[in-house]
Design an enzyme around this catalytic site. Structure first.
Site, PDB file in Angstrom:
ATOM      1  CE  LYS A 133     -18.413  -5.768 -20.527  1.00  0.00           C
ATOM      2  NZ  LYS A 133     -18.461  -6.337 -21.877  1.00  0.00           N
ATOM      3  N   GLY A 159       7.728   1.349 -23.581  1.00  0.00           N
ATOM      4  CA  GLY A 159       7.725   0.833 -24.943  1.00  0.00           C
ATOM      5  C   GLY A 159       8.671  -0.338 -25.068  1.00  0.00           C
ATOM      6  CB  CYS A 199       9.234   2.020 -18.530  1.00  0.00           C
ATOM      7  SG  CYS A 199      10.082   0.471 -18.744  1.00  0.00           S
ATOM      8  CE1 TYR A 200      12.585   3.067 -26.308  1.00  0.00           C
ATOM      9  CE2 TYR A 200      11.491   5.211 -26.252  1.00  0.00           C
ATOM     10  CZ  TYR A 200      12.336   4.308 -26.879  1.00  0.00           C
ATOM     11  OH  TYR A 200      12.942   4.660 -28.064  1.00  0.00           O
ATOM     12  CG  ASP A 251     -18.722  -4.320 -24.765  1.00  0.00           C
ATOM     13  OD1 ASP A 251     -19.014  -3.817 -23.661  1.00  0.00           O
ATOM     14  OD2 ASP A 251     -17.919  -5.247 -24.902  1.00  0.00           O
ATOM     15  CD  GLU A 306       1.910   2.355 -16.807  1.00  0.00           C
ATOM     16  OE1 GLU A 306       2.548   2.876 -15.871  1.00  0.00           O
ATOM     17  OE2 GLU A 306       2.476   1.894 -17.825  1.00  0.00           O
ATOM     18  CG  HIS A 355       5.247   0.040 -16.130  1.00  0.00           C
ATOM     19  ND1 HIS A 355       4.940   0.614 -17.328  1.00  0.00           N
ATOM     20  CD2 HIS A 355       6.358  -0.705 -16.343  1.00  0.00           C
ATOM     21  CE1 HIS A 355       5.808   0.242 -18.246  1.00  0.00           C
ATOM     22  NE2 HIS A 355       6.688  -0.561 -17.675  1.00  0.00           N
TER      23      HIS A 355
END
Ligand code: XMP
Length: 538
Positions: free
Chosen positions: A394, A61, A88-89, A238, A181, A179
């Protein structure tokens, strides 16, 4: 289920998306592992949760934990006894909860770092299970721990971060400063797997079929037995997937509208109509507003933003008028209720700011990427937004599309911008100019498909340049226009590389365009990556 608490992680900046929040990447990675995760704001109270998570992830964050008004997790989460991973945060939040020793770093650390995992016996080892001791990771933080919280061990370090990873001696509490992710941490997915599957023992039974069932059930519950939904479709992946999903959930109580702005590709309107109505059974109205658009575009010569604005506001006018007609007709139907919802095929990467927390220091507002959404209809007529693809990327939307029986060509279709060919005709847009760009584009895409390259390219198109060049055609000297071809590869459309065709291919396309498209005597290939270029020319 893993509970991901969102502190609003910021990661990337682009032209149209000045601030992107990347907490959803954590849930996306967990989905890749077939693990189901629910993402909730960081301020979620445990008492208000009707289910017990198998584990909790605290996201990154943009705040400083020690700041007044910084968001903090409900302390009851720490008493639940389930494993917690702070990223992280989230790591700083764990440390804050265990002694408050977090300080401002002297420098912001941003980018690649070499991480050394430290091995301990017992559970502190589990997070790096099966991973090498030396890992490439991605860092993005300003604050750091002042000291190790009591009862914690260091489980990883980098040159600049002595507390890059920590774990509690006895409790399943883990914090990492980097991170896992993002793809810049290549082995991050394994680390998340170690946490979710190894440590939390979450089941790996989450599939797109289940996601679909859940989404259909959620839409039905939201819209109710009689509720009606309105939505715009463009023929793109989409909006088609979103429309088909609505159709699965509520049938003809979903009304799709396709506005023909006169700047669509060759035969596109008819094709979209055919696929949506005949193949997919969607309740669709096509509005031909091409004259309105093309007449209005006259005279806008050198201002791409003015073009975009005109097209955007005209779209809203046309759509609104059509919506009112549909509403009137719907009001007379005994089976159905009022139109209360507006469907938007927003994907996660379109979400500019995902709301997590409103603090006094950071004004983060709930923001939907409305991209031409009829705001005044939303507010004026009290329509509520429904965004069933909001969590998806996507490739996941494409997978959903396949599950819903949408034809392969449509599912794999390159993106096409709302303003269409108008932003691919540089300078003034006239019927003649659109016709030239459209024909050249058709030839280019036809050749790409014939060469079996379409699915390898993320987006390709022909643009018409507002200049003339000299050529010889037959025995005559001509002074005609120039087509610029563009083809790029990208995963996120925020950065892109040019596609490397072979020369024979480009020569073939060039010859065809010059021979078959009146008014064009030259063809160029655009060699600009993004950045510094954008994908579209305007
Ligand atoms: P740029 O040109 O910004 O494009 O590199 C990135 C992606 O966004 C698409 N794009 C648009 N899509 N309305 C849309 O629906 C628009 O106004 C618009 N402008 C760009 C572009 O085609 C590419 O896929």
């Amino acid at each position: 289920t893993i509970l991901t608490l969102d502190f609003g992680s910021v990661a990337l900046c682009t032209r149209k998306m000045p601030q992107k929040r990347y907490t959803h990447l954590i849930t996306r990675r967990l989905r890749e592992l077939n693990v189901y995760s629910e993402m909730l704001p960081c301020t979620q109270k445990l008492a208000d949760l009707s289910w017990k998570p198998k584990g909790i992830i605290l996201s990154g964050g943009p705040y400083s934990v020690y700041e007044e008004g910084a968001p903090h997790v409900d302390p009851a989460m720490f008493e639940l006894g389930v494993p917690i991973l702070g990223i992280c945060y989230g790591l700083q939040e764990i440390a804050w909860h265990h002694g408050k020793n977090v300080v401002a770093g002297t420098e912001r650390e941003y980018g690649h770092a070499d991480l050394q995992a430290k091995r301990f016996n017992g559970h502190v080892d589990k997070l790096f299970h099966g991973l090498e001791d030396d890992l490439k990771v991605w860092m993005s933080h300003g604050d750091k721990l002042g000291a190790l919280p009591p009862s914690f061990h260091i489980i990883a370090t980098t040159k600049n971060a002595p507390f890059a990873g920590i774990a509690h001696e006895t409790k399943p509490l883990y914090g990492i400063q980097f991170h896992p992710e993002v793809t810049h941490t290549p082995r991050g997915i394994k680390l998340l797997e170690n946490f979710a599957v190894g440590i939390c023992q979450a089941k790996q039974d989450w599939t797109m079929d289940k996601f679909l069932d859940k989404e259909v059930a959620r839409i039905r519950a939201l819209v109710g037995e009689k509720g009606q939904v309105l939505g715009a479709v463009s023929g793109g992946v989409d909006s088609t997937v979103a429309a088909k999903l609505m159709h699965e959930a509520i049938g003809d109580r979903f009304h799709a509208v396709l506005v023909d702005n006169g700047c669509m590709r060759l035969n596109e309107c008819e094709q979209v109509k055919k696929t949506l109505t005949e193949h997919l059974g969607i309740n669709l109205t096509v509005v031909d507003a091409s004259d309105l658009f093309l007449d209005g575009l006259k005279g806008i010569t050198d201002n791409p933003e003015a073009k975009r604005k005109f097209i955007g506001s005209t779209f809203i006018d046309v759509f609104e008028a059509e919506a009112l007609k549909i509403e009137k007709a719907a009001a007379n139907s005994p089976k159905a209720g009022k139109i209360e919802w507006f469907l938007q095929g927003t994907l996660y990467p379109d979400v500019i700011e995902s709301i997590s927390f409103k603090g006094p220091s950071a004004t983060i507002k709930t923001h939907h990427n409305v991209g031409g959404l009829p705001e005044r209809m939303m507010n004026g007529q009290g329509l509520k937004l429904i965004e069933p693809l909001r969590e998806l990327f996507k490739d996941e939307v494409r997978e959903m599309g396949r599950k819903l029986g949408i034809p392969h060509e449509l599912v794999m279709r390159h993106p096409f911008p709302g303003p269409g060919i108008a932003i691919r005709v540089l300078g003034e847009v006239t019927r003649e100019q659109v016709a030239i760009a459209r024909k050249a584009d058709y030839i280019f895409i036809e050749e790409i498909k014939a060469a079996g390259l379409y699915d390898q390219i993320s987006q390709a198109f022909a643009a018409l340049l507002p200049v003339r060049a000299v050529g010889v055609m037959g025995d005559k000297r001509v002074h005609q226009q120039v087509i610029s071809l563009r083809a790029v590869c990208t995963t996120d459309f925020m950065t892109a590389n040019i596609f490397r065709f072979d020369w024979d291919f480009l020569e073939r396309v060039s010859t065809r365009i010059v021979n078959e498209v009146d008014g064009v005597c030259r063809v160029e290939y655009d060699l600009t990556s993004k950045p510094p270029g954008t994908i579209e020319m305007e």
